[in-house]
Design a protein around this motif. Structure first.
Motif, PDB file in Angstrom:
ATOM      1  N   PHE A 157       0.773  -1.375  -0.096  1.00 34.09           N
ATOM      2  CA  PHE A 157      -0.007   0.087   0.209  1.00 34.09           C
ATOM      3  C   PHE A 157       1.163   1.233  -0.119  1.00 34.09           C
ATOM      4  CE2 PHE A 157      -2.262   3.360   2.071  1.00 34.09           C
ATOM      5  CZ  PHE A 157      -3.507   3.359   1.405  1.00 34.09           C
ATOM      6  N   ASP A 158       2.028   1.254   0.719  1.00 38.82           N
ATOM      7  CA  ASP A 158       2.872   2.620   1.027  1.00 38.82           C
ATOM      8  C   ASP A 158       3.496   2.415  -0.507  1.00 38.82           C
ATOM      9  OD1 ASP A 158       2.343   2.691   3.399  1.00 38.82           O
ATOM     10  OD2 ASP A 158       4.157   1.853   4.279  1.00 38.82           O
ATOM     11  N   ALA A 159       3.750   1.573  -1.260  1.00 37.71           N
ATOM     12  CA  ALA A 159       4.175   1.772  -2.505  1.00 37.71           C
ATOM     13  C   ALA A 159       3.130   2.033  -3.758  1.00 37.71           C
ATOM     14  CB  ALA A 159       5.085   0.170  -3.008  1.00 37.71           C
ATOM     15  N   GLY A 160       1.858   2.071  -3.315  1.00 38.76           N
ATOM     16  CA  GLY A 160       0.787   2.607  -4.168  1.00 38.76           C
ATOM     17  C   GLY A 160      -0.140   1.444  -4.554  1.00 38.76           C
ATOM     18  N   PHE A 161       0.007   0.172  -4.169  1.00 41.52           N
ATOM     19  CA  PHE A 161      -0.695  -0.980  -4.516  1.00 41.52           C
ATOM     20  C   PHE A 161      -1.773  -1.428  -3.591  1.00 41.52           C
ATOM     21  CE2 PHE A 161       3.387  -0.907  -6.605  1.00 41.52           C
ATOM     22  CZ  PHE A 161       3.130  -0.922  -7.812  1.00 41.52           C
ATOM     23  N   GLU A 162      -2.817  -1.807  -4.095  1.00 41.52           N
ATOM     24  CA  GLU A 162      -3.877  -2.275  -2.943  1.00 41.52           C
ATOM     25  C   GLU A 162      -4.222  -3.769  -3.373  1.00 41.52           C
ATOM     26  OE1 GLU A 162      -7.165  -0.003  -1.360  1.00 41.52           O
ATOM     27  OE2 GLU A 162      -6.470   1.608  -2.914  1.00 41.52           O
TER      28      GLU A 162
END
Length: 59
Positions: free
Chosen positions: A45-50
């Motif tokens: 999530f912190d890298a932009g993925f869910e």
């Protein structure tokens, strides 16, 4: 994480490949590899993925 890469982009690739080829859910992957599901979710999530449970992959 014990058995998975720490780099988020490599982690994304490894987890999505395992989800596609070996596991029908993130829960099963984490149980089998003895990994913390919330840690994986947060790191990606912190890298932009869910995680999308319907597609069974991180997007």
């Amino acid at each position: 994480m014990k058995n998975l890469p720490n780099d988020p982009i490599i982690l994304l690739s490894v987890v999505n490949t395992k989800l596609r080829d070996m596991y029908s859910s993130l829960d099963l992957l984490c149980d089998d590899l003895n990994e913390d599901k919330e840690e994986i979710i947060k790191k990606l999530f912190d890298a932009g993925f869910e995680y999308d449970p319907i597609q069974n992959r991180f997007i």
